[in-house]
Design a protein around this motif. Sequence first.
Motif, PDB file in Angstrom:
ATOM      1  N   PHE A 110      70.854 -15.524  -1.256  1.00 55.66           N
ATOM      2  CA  PHE A 110      72.217 -15.016  -1.420  1.00 55.66           C
ATOM      3  C   PHE A 110      72.359 -13.505  -1.255  1.00 55.66           C
ATOM      4  O   PHE A 110      73.490 -13.018  -1.123  1.00 55.66           O
ATOM      5  N   ILE A 133      74.089 -12.717   2.034  1.00 58.40           N
ATOM      6  CA  ILE A 133      75.491 -13.145   1.952  1.00 58.40           C
ATOM      7  C   ILE A 133      76.286 -12.123   1.149  1.00 58.40           C
ATOM      8  O   ILE A 133      77.414 -11.761   1.502  1.00 58.40           O
ATOM      9  N   TRP A 171      76.900  -9.077   3.322  1.00 60.99           N
ATOM     10  CA  TRP A 171      77.998  -9.333   4.276  1.00 60.99           C
ATOM     11  C   TRP A 171      79.348  -9.234   3.564  1.00 60.99           C
ATOM     12  O   TRP A 171      80.285  -8.605   4.071  1.00 60.99           O
TER      13      TRP A 171
END
Length: 464
Positions: free
Chosen positions: A302, A305, A308
Motif C-alpha cells: 500500500f 498506492i 500516488w
Amino acid sequence: MGMLTFMSVLDGSIVNIALPSISKDLKIPLNQATWTVIVYLIVISGLLLLFGRMGDVYGKIKIFKIGTIIFTIGSFLAGISKFGLIFLLASRAIQAVGASMAMSTSFGITTSNFAPNIRARAMSVIGMFVSLGAIAGPALGGAILNFLSWSYIFWVNVPVGILAIFIGFKYFPKDTISQPDGKIDYIGSALFFGFIACFFLAINAAESVGFGDFWVIAGLIISIILLVAFLKVEPAFKEPMIKLEIFKNQLYSISLITAFLVFAINSYTNILMPFYLQDLRKLTPGQAGLILMAFPITNFIFSPISGWAGDKFDKEMITLIGLAGLTLSQIGYLSIGGKSPYILLIITLIANGLASAVFQSPNNALTMSTVPKPLLGIAGSVMALARNVGFIVGNTFATTMLFLSMSRLAGRQVVNYLPSHPEYFIKSMHFCFIFAGILSLIGLMLTLYRMLRRQVLSKYIAKN
C-alpha cells in the motif's frame, strides 16, 4: 536506493531475534551479544547529521554510493563468526557507517531529482522500504534462522548490496552539489555523536535496571550537557553542521514530530508481538515470523498506492486518515487475548501496516517540500535521525512499560515472561498499547492542527 535503504534499516532490528544464537555460538553472555545491536544503532544515528552535511557539500549521490560499498563490506565481515565478539562489533560499526551514509542522503536524492507533482510517489518507494525494514526484522530473521545460521542474517545483505552498487553506478543521474564551497563542522559532529552515544547507552541500560539507576541518570545528564553544548556551539560557526533555524519552520517540525511518533508507535508492535507469539502462544520463531509478516507485506503493497494518492489528492488529509487508522489499530490490539484466534491478530497487523503506509509517503513528501534545495541533505538526515530515535525510544518504552507493569501485578521485580501467570503479560501488553494509542492521538492532533493552519503554514513550502 530503496533496496539498500531497506537492508540498512532492517539490520537495526533483524539481529534481535538472532541474539540467543549469537550468544551460544560465540560462547558469550546474552547481555554482551546485545552490543551487536547497540553499536549499530549508535554509529548510524551519531553520524547521520555529519553525512547529511557531507551530502550537501560533496554530493548526495557520491556519499550514497560510497555508503553502499562500505555497508556491503561490513555485512560480509559481520557474518564471519569465528573471530569472536570484538571482530563482530567492529564489522557492525563498519556496516553502520555505510548504512548512515545511505540513510542520510536517500530523502535528499529523491527530493532533488523528482518534480513536486510526482514527489510523493517517489517518496513512497523510499518510505515503503524504510517502513518495511523497520518492522520486518523479527519476521524475516525468524524465517532465516529456521533454515540457516545467524551469519546469513548479515550475508543476505551482500548480494543485495552488490546489485545496488551496480544499479547505482549505472543508472544514478549526475550528482548536483548544492554547497560546493561549504565546510564541515567536525566539532559539532563530535558533540552530536557524544550526545547520541550517551543517550542511547543510558536508554538501553534503563531497559534492564530502570530509569532510577545512578548510571542511567548520569548518562542522561551527560547526554543533555552534550546536547546543550552542541546547540550553543552551532550558531557560533559560520557554516554549522545544521542550521538550527530549520526547526523554526513549523511545517517541517510538525511533520518531523509525527514521523517520530509513528515509528515509536510501530516499535511497540515490533517488541510486544514476538513476546506474545513465542512466549505466550508457544510458536517457533519461524511460525511467529510468518504471522508478523502481515504487517510489512501490507505496508509494502500500500505504500506506492499511498504515494500516488498523495500526488493526486490532499496530502494532509491522507496523513490524517493514516493516523486515524493507526489509532484504531492500537485499539484493535486491546482485543487480543491469550486464546484469541490468529486471524484476529493478522487482521490487526494488516490494519496497522495499512495505516502506517497511508501516513508515511505523503508525510515524507510534505516534510521535504518545506526545505530549500541547499539544505536537502541535512534535512533528509534529520528525518532519518527522527526515525531512528523513534525506533529506539519506542523499543525502550515498550520493554520498560511491559516489565514495570508485570512487576506491579506480580508484586516483585519481573524481567522475563512468567509462564505461570500469562494474564500478567496480557494485561501489561494492553497497558502498553493504550499508551501507544495515546501517542497516536497526539500525532493525529498535530496533523489536524497542521491541516487547519495550512494557509498560515503554506509560507514554509520551498520552491524546489
